[in-house]
Design an enzyme around this catalytic site. Sequence first.
Site, PDB file in Angstrom:
ATOM      1  N   ASP A  49       0.826  -1.201   0.000  1.00 14.11           N
ATOM      2  CA  ASP A  49       0.000   0.000   0.000  1.00 14.11           C
ATOM      3  C   ASP A  49       0.868   1.261   0.000  1.00 14.11           C
ATOM      4  OD1 ASP A  49       0.899  -0.168   2.610  1.00 14.11           O
ATOM      5  OD2 ASP A  49      -1.080  -0.034   3.541  1.00 14.11           O
ATOM      6  N   SER A  50       2.171   1.086   0.079  1.00 15.86           N
ATOM      7  CA  SER A  50       3.102   2.202  -0.135  1.00 15.86           C
ATOM      8  C   SER A  50       2.943   2.779  -1.531  1.00 15.86           C
ATOM      9  CB  SER A  50       4.543   1.736   0.073  1.00 15.86           C
ATOM     10  OG  SER A  50       4.809   0.534  -0.634  1.00 15.86           O
ATOM     11  N   ASP A  88      -0.990  -6.125  -0.099  1.00 17.26           N
ATOM     12  CA  ASP A  88      -1.376  -5.472   1.147  1.00 17.26           C
ATOM     13  C   ASP A  88      -2.886  -5.258   1.194  1.00 17.26           C
ATOM     14  OD1 ASP A  88       0.689  -5.026   2.925  1.00 17.26           O
ATOM     15  OD2 ASP A  88       1.373  -3.203   1.935  1.00 17.26           O
ATOM     16  N   LYS A 118      -1.360  -9.380   3.056  1.00 16.40           N
ATOM     17  CA  LYS A 118      -0.630  -8.933   4.245  1.00 16.40           C
ATOM     18  C   LYS A 118      -1.511  -7.987   5.038  1.00 16.40           C
ATOM     19  CE  LYS A 118       3.001  -6.021   4.090  1.00 16.40           C
ATOM     20  NZ  LYS A 118       2.527  -4.883   4.947  1.00 16.40           N
ATOM     21  N   GLU A 120      -1.588  -5.559   8.795  1.00 18.06           N
ATOM     22  CA  GLU A 120      -0.769  -4.929   9.818  1.00 18.06           C
ATOM     23  C   GLU A 120      -1.372  -5.135  11.200  1.00 18.06           C
ATOM     24  OE1 GLU A 120       0.849  -1.256   6.976  1.00 18.06           O
ATOM     25  OE2 GLU A 120      -0.026  -0.818   8.948  1.00 18.06           O
ATOM     26  N   GLU A 186       9.142  -4.143  11.052  1.00 18.73           N
ATOM     27  CA  GLU A 186       9.534  -2.833  10.521  1.00 18.73           C
ATOM     28  C   GLU A 186       9.969  -1.880  11.622  1.00 18.73           C
ATOM     29  OE1 GLU A 186       8.026   0.869   7.668  1.00 18.73           O
ATOM     30  OE2 GLU A 186       6.852  -0.976   7.771  1.00 18.73           O
TER      31      GLU A 186
END
Length: 281
Positions: A49-50, A88, A118, A120, A186
Amino acid sequence: MSATAESRALTPPDIAARKGKTPLVCLTAYTTPIAKLVDEHCDVVLVGDSVGMVLHGMPSTLGVTLEMMILHGKAVRRGLQSALMVVDMPFGSYEESPEQAFRNAALVMAETGAAAVKVEGGESVAETIRFLTARGIPVMGHIGLTPQAVNAFGGYRVQGRGERAERILRDAMAVAEAGAFAVVLEKIPEALARRITQEVAIPTIGIGASASCDGQILVVDDMLGLFGAFRPRFVKRYAELAESAEAAIATYANEVRERSFPALDHVFGDEPRTVSGGQAA
Protein backbone atom coordinates in the site's frame (compact mmCIF):
# COMPACT_ATOMS: atom_id res chain seq x y z
CA MET A 1 17.11 -21.58 -2.75
CA SER A 2 16.16 -18.55 -4.83
CA ALA A 3 13.07 -18.06 -6.93
CA THR A 4 15.14 -18.64 -10.07
CA ALA A 5 15.86 -22.21 -8.96
CA GLU A 6 12.18 -23.13 -8.73
CA SER A 7 10.35 -24.82 -11.62
CA ARG A 8 7.08 -23.26 -10.43
CA ALA A 9 5.93 -20.17 -8.63
CA LEU A 10 6.78 -20.11 -4.93
CA THR A 11 3.95 -20.69 -2.47
CA PRO A 12 3.33 -19.60 1.14
CA PRO A 13 4.41 -23.06 2.45
CA ASP A 14 7.66 -22.71 0.45
CA ILE A 15 8.33 -19.38 2.17
CA ALA A 16 7.44 -20.76 5.61
CA ALA A 17 9.89 -23.64 5.04
CA ARG A 18 12.74 -21.16 4.56
CA LYS A 19 12.86 -20.38 8.29
CA GLY A 20 16.53 -20.30 9.34
CA LYS A 21 17.78 -21.07 5.83
CA THR A 22 18.96 -18.92 2.91
CA PRO A 23 17.56 -15.42 3.53
CA LEU A 24 14.42 -14.46 1.65
CA VAL A 25 14.78 -11.67 -0.90
CA CYS A 26 11.72 -9.43 -1.02
CA LEU A 27 10.89 -6.19 -2.83
CA THR A 28 7.79 -4.18 -3.60
CA ALA A 29 6.39 -3.75 -7.10
CA TYR A 30 3.42 -1.76 -8.37
CA THR A 31 3.68 -2.09 -12.17
CA THR A 32 4.22 -4.81 -14.77
CA PRO A 33 7.67 -3.60 -15.95
CA ILE A 34 9.08 -3.50 -12.42
CA ALA A 35 7.53 -6.87 -11.62
CA LYS A 36 9.34 -8.37 -14.61
CA LEU A 37 12.64 -6.88 -13.42
CA VAL A 38 12.42 -8.14 -9.85
CA ASP A 39 10.83 -11.54 -10.48
CA GLU A 40 14.06 -13.33 -11.41
CA HIS A 41 15.83 -12.17 -8.25
CA CYS A 42 13.11 -12.18 -5.58
CA ASP A 43 11.37 -14.83 -3.52
CA VAL A 44 8.51 -12.54 -2.50
CA VAL A 45 7.09 -9.55 -4.37
CA LEU A 46 4.81 -7.35 -2.30
CA VAL A 47 2.21 -5.11 -3.89
CA GLY A 48 2.45 -2.68 -1.01
CA ASP A 49 0.00 0.00 0.00
CA SER A 50 3.10 2.20 -0.14
CA VAL A 51 1.94 2.61 -3.75
CA GLY A 52 -0.15 5.50 -2.45
CA MET A 53 2.94 7.46 -1.47
CA VAL A 54 5.31 6.16 -4.15
CA LEU A 55 3.14 6.44 -7.26
CA HIS A 56 0.17 8.57 -6.24
CA GLY A 57 1.84 11.28 -4.17
CA MET A 58 -0.21 10.66 -1.03
CA PRO A 59 1.19 11.82 2.33
CA SER A 60 0.62 8.39 3.89
CA THR A 61 -0.89 4.99 3.08
CA LEU A 62 -4.21 5.83 4.73
CA GLY A 63 -5.90 7.02 1.53
CA VAL A 64 -5.18 3.85 -0.43
CA THR A 65 -8.32 2.00 -1.50
CA LEU A 66 -9.12 -1.63 -2.19
CA GLU A 67 -9.67 -0.70 -5.83
CA MET A 68 -6.16 0.75 -6.07
CA MET A 69 -4.62 -2.39 -4.61
CA ILE A 70 -6.55 -4.58 -7.05
CA LEU A 71 -5.52 -2.41 -10.01
CA HIS A 72 -1.83 -2.54 -9.14
CA GLY A 73 -2.06 -6.19 -8.11
CA LYS A 74 -3.33 -7.10 -11.57
CA ALA A 75 -0.47 -5.17 -13.15
CA VAL A 76 2.17 -6.91 -11.03
CA ARG A 77 0.64 -10.35 -11.61
CA ARG A 78 1.21 -9.93 -15.36
CA GLY A 79 4.93 -9.52 -14.75
CA LEU A 80 5.59 -12.45 -12.38
CA GLN A 81 6.43 -16.08 -13.04
CA SER A 82 8.51 -17.32 -10.10
CA ALA A 83 8.13 -15.07 -7.07
CA LEU A 84 5.35 -15.31 -4.50
CA MET A 85 2.98 -12.37 -4.89
CA VAL A 86 1.52 -10.82 -1.73
CA VAL A 87 -0.94 -7.91 -1.73
CA ASP A 88 -1.38 -5.47 1.15
CA MET A 89 -4.84 -5.12 2.60
CA PRO A 90 -5.39 -1.34 2.78
CA PHE A 91 -6.48 0.62 5.82
CA GLY A 92 -10.15 0.10 6.65
CA SER A 93 -10.54 -3.09 4.62
CA TYR A 94 -10.04 -5.64 7.42
CA GLU A 95 -10.20 -4.00 10.86
CA GLU A 96 -13.99 -3.99 11.31
CA SER A 97 -14.41 -7.76 11.65
CA PRO A 98 -12.93 -11.06 10.49
CA GLU A 99 -15.89 -11.41 8.15
CA GLN A 100 -15.14 -8.06 6.50
CA ALA A 101 -11.51 -9.08 6.20
CA PHE A 102 -12.47 -12.37 4.53
CA ARG A 103 -14.77 -10.73 1.98
CA ASN A 104 -12.16 -8.19 0.97
CA ALA A 105 -9.19 -10.57 1.03
CA ALA A 106 -11.11 -13.10 -1.07
CA LEU A 107 -11.90 -10.33 -3.56
CA VAL A 108 -8.26 -9.25 -3.74
CA MET A 109 -7.05 -12.79 -4.35
CA ALA A 110 -9.74 -13.57 -6.92
CA GLU A 111 -9.19 -10.34 -8.86
CA THR A 112 -5.39 -10.22 -8.78
CA GLY A 113 -4.25 -13.83 -8.64
CA ALA A 114 -2.25 -13.09 -5.49
CA ALA A 115 -1.10 -16.06 -3.42
CA ALA A 116 -1.46 -14.24 -0.09
CA VAL A 117 -2.41 -10.99 1.60
CA LYS A 118 -0.63 -8.93 4.24
CA VAL A 119 -2.26 -7.28 7.26
CA GLU A 120 -0.77 -4.93 9.82
CA GLY A 121 -0.94 -5.44 13.57
CA GLY A 122 -0.18 -8.06 16.17
CA GLU A 123 -2.43 -9.18 18.99
CA SER A 124 -5.19 -6.90 17.71
CA VAL A 125 -5.50 -8.79 14.39
CA ALA A 126 -4.66 -12.31 15.58
CA GLU A 127 -8.33 -13.35 15.51
CA THR A 128 -8.63 -12.04 11.95
CA ILE A 129 -5.51 -13.88 10.82
CA ARG A 130 -6.84 -17.10 12.36
CA PHE A 131 -10.21 -16.59 10.62
CA LEU A 132 -8.59 -15.99 7.22
CA THR A 133 -6.10 -18.83 7.34
CA ALA A 134 -8.80 -21.28 8.45
CA ARG A 135 -10.66 -20.37 5.25
CA GLY A 136 -7.80 -20.83 2.84
CA ILE A 137 -6.35 -17.32 2.68
CA PRO A 138 -2.60 -17.28 3.46
CA VAL A 139 -1.59 -14.26 5.53
CA MET A 140 1.69 -12.44 6.01
CA GLY A 141 1.83 -10.41 9.21
CA HIS A 142 3.39 -6.98 9.78
CA ILE A 143 4.39 -5.65 13.22
CA GLY A 144 6.55 -2.95 14.75
CA LEU A 145 6.07 0.30 12.86
CA THR A 146 2.81 -0.31 11.03
CA PRO A 147 2.31 2.64 8.64
CA GLN A 148 -1.48 2.41 8.74
CA ALA A 149 -1.27 3.31 12.46
CA VAL A 150 1.13 6.22 11.91
CA ASN A 151 -1.26 8.73 13.48
CA ALA A 152 -1.54 6.63 16.64
CA PHE A 153 2.26 6.37 16.81
CA GLY A 154 2.72 10.10 16.33
CA GLY A 155 4.88 9.65 13.24
CA TYR A 156 7.23 7.13 11.65
CA ARG A 157 9.08 6.34 14.87
CA VAL A 158 11.10 3.32 15.95
CA GLN A 159 8.86 0.89 17.86
CA GLY A 160 9.79 -1.53 20.66
CA ARG A 161 12.45 0.33 22.60
CA GLY A 162 12.84 -0.30 26.32
CA GLU A 163 9.76 -1.68 28.07
CA ARG A 164 7.82 -1.63 24.80
CA ALA A 165 9.92 -4.51 23.46
CA GLU A 166 7.75 -7.09 25.21
CA ARG A 167 4.66 -5.77 23.45
CA ILE A 168 6.29 -6.22 20.04
CA LEU A 169 7.41 -9.72 21.01
CA ARG A 170 3.85 -10.58 22.05
CA ASP A 171 2.61 -9.27 18.71
CA ALA A 172 5.05 -11.51 16.85
CA MET A 173 4.01 -14.55 18.86
CA ALA A 174 0.33 -13.80 18.35
CA VAL A 175 0.72 -13.45 14.58
CA ALA A 176 2.67 -16.71 14.35
CA GLU A 177 0.26 -18.64 16.57
CA ALA A 178 -2.70 -17.34 14.56
CA GLY A 179 -1.32 -19.01 11.42
CA ALA A 180 0.60 -16.37 9.48
CA PHE A 181 3.27 -17.93 7.24
CA ALA A 182 5.72 -15.03 7.72
CA VAL A 183 5.90 -11.66 9.46
CA VAL A 184 7.42 -8.31 8.51
CA LEU A 185 9.37 -6.54 11.28
CA GLU A 186 9.53 -2.83 10.52
CA LYS A 187 11.67 -0.21 12.22
CA ILE A 188 12.40 -1.96 15.52
CA PRO A 189 15.69 -2.20 17.47
CA GLU A 190 18.19 -4.66 16.03
CA ALA A 191 18.47 -6.71 19.20
CA LEU A 192 14.71 -7.08 19.42
CA ALA A 193 14.51 -8.21 15.78
CA ARG A 194 17.18 -10.87 16.49
CA ARG A 195 15.26 -12.05 19.55
CA ILE A 196 11.97 -12.30 17.68
CA THR A 197 13.65 -14.18 14.81
CA GLN A 198 15.04 -16.68 17.30
CA GLU A 199 11.78 -17.16 19.19
CA VAL A 200 9.07 -17.31 16.52
CA ALA A 201 8.58 -20.36 14.31
CA ILE A 202 7.82 -18.44 11.11
CA PRO A 203 10.21 -16.45 8.90
CA THR A 204 10.80 -12.83 9.84
CA ILE A 205 11.29 -10.28 7.06
CA GLY A 206 13.11 -7.18 8.16
CA ILE A 207 12.88 -3.56 7.04
CA GLY A 208 14.85 -1.38 9.39
CA ALA A 209 15.30 -4.39 11.69
CA SER A 210 18.27 -6.81 11.58
CA ALA A 211 20.45 -8.80 9.20
CA SER A 212 19.59 -11.76 11.43
CA CYS A 213 16.03 -11.77 10.10
CA ASP A 214 15.04 -14.62 7.80
CA GLY A 215 14.69 -12.16 4.93
CA GLN A 216 14.71 -8.51 3.96
CA ILE A 217 12.30 -6.22 2.11
CA LEU A 218 12.65 -2.71 0.71
CA VAL A 219 10.48 -0.42 -1.39
CA VAL A 220 11.98 -0.88 -4.84
CA ASP A 221 11.81 2.84 -5.69
CA ASP A 222 13.77 3.66 -2.52
CA MET A 223 16.61 1.21 -3.15
CA LEU A 224 16.87 2.31 -6.79
CA GLY A 225 17.20 5.95 -5.76
CA LEU A 226 14.14 7.18 -7.64
CA PHE A 227 13.50 9.75 -4.92
CA GLY A 228 16.23 12.36 -4.70
CA ALA A 229 15.57 13.73 -1.20
CA PHE A 230 13.89 10.77 0.54
CA ARG A 231 16.59 8.77 2.36
CA PRO A 232 15.36 6.67 5.30
CA ARG A 233 18.22 5.38 7.42
CA PHE A 234 17.23 1.75 6.85
CA VAL A 235 17.36 2.06 3.04
CA LYS A 236 20.59 1.33 1.22
CA ARG A 237 20.74 2.98 -2.19
CA TYR A 238 21.86 0.45 -4.80
CA ALA A 239 21.48 3.01 -7.62
CA GLU A 240 20.78 6.71 -8.07
CA LEU A 241 18.28 6.55 -10.91
CA ALA A 242 16.68 9.88 -10.08
CA GLU A 243 19.95 11.67 -10.88
CA SER A 244 20.49 9.89 -14.19
CA ALA A 245 16.82 10.31 -15.15
CA GLU A 246 16.91 14.03 -14.39
CA ALA A 247 20.08 14.40 -16.47
CA ALA A 248 18.45 12.56 -19.38
CA ILE A 249 15.34 14.73 -19.17
CA ALA A 250 17.44 17.90 -19.08
CA THR A 251 19.38 16.76 -22.17
CA TYR A 252 16.13 15.99 -24.00
CA ALA A 253 14.70 19.42 -23.10
CA ASN A 254 17.83 21.18 -24.37
CA GLU A 255 17.82 19.24 -27.64
CA VAL A 256 14.16 20.06 -28.23
CA ARG A 257 14.78 23.76 -27.62
CA GLU A 258 17.86 23.69 -29.88
CA ARG A 259 15.92 21.77 -32.56
CA SER A 260 18.59 19.06 -32.59
CA PHE A 261 15.93 16.49 -31.71
CA PRO A 262 14.39 14.90 -33.63
CA ALA A 263 17.30 14.32 -36.01
CA LEU A 264 17.00 12.65 -39.41
CA ASP A 265 17.22 9.22 -37.81
CA HIS A 266 14.04 9.94 -35.86
CA VAL A 267 11.77 11.22 -38.68
CA PHE A 268 10.28 9.70 -41.83
CA GLY A 269 10.95 10.65 -45.46
CA ASP A 270 8.87 10.11 -48.58
CA GLU A 271 10.77 6.91 -49.39
CA PRO A 272 11.69 3.98 -47.11
CA ARG A 273 15.32 3.94 -46.00
CA THR A 274 17.50 1.65 -43.88
CA VAL A 275 18.05 2.75 -40.27
CA SER A 276 20.10 1.30 -37.44
CA GLY A 277 19.66 -2.46 -37.07
CA GLY A 278 19.07 -2.92 -40.80
CA GLN A 279 15.34 -2.23 -40.56
CA ALA A 280 13.49 -0.27 -43.20
CA ALA A 281 11.66 2.84 -42.05
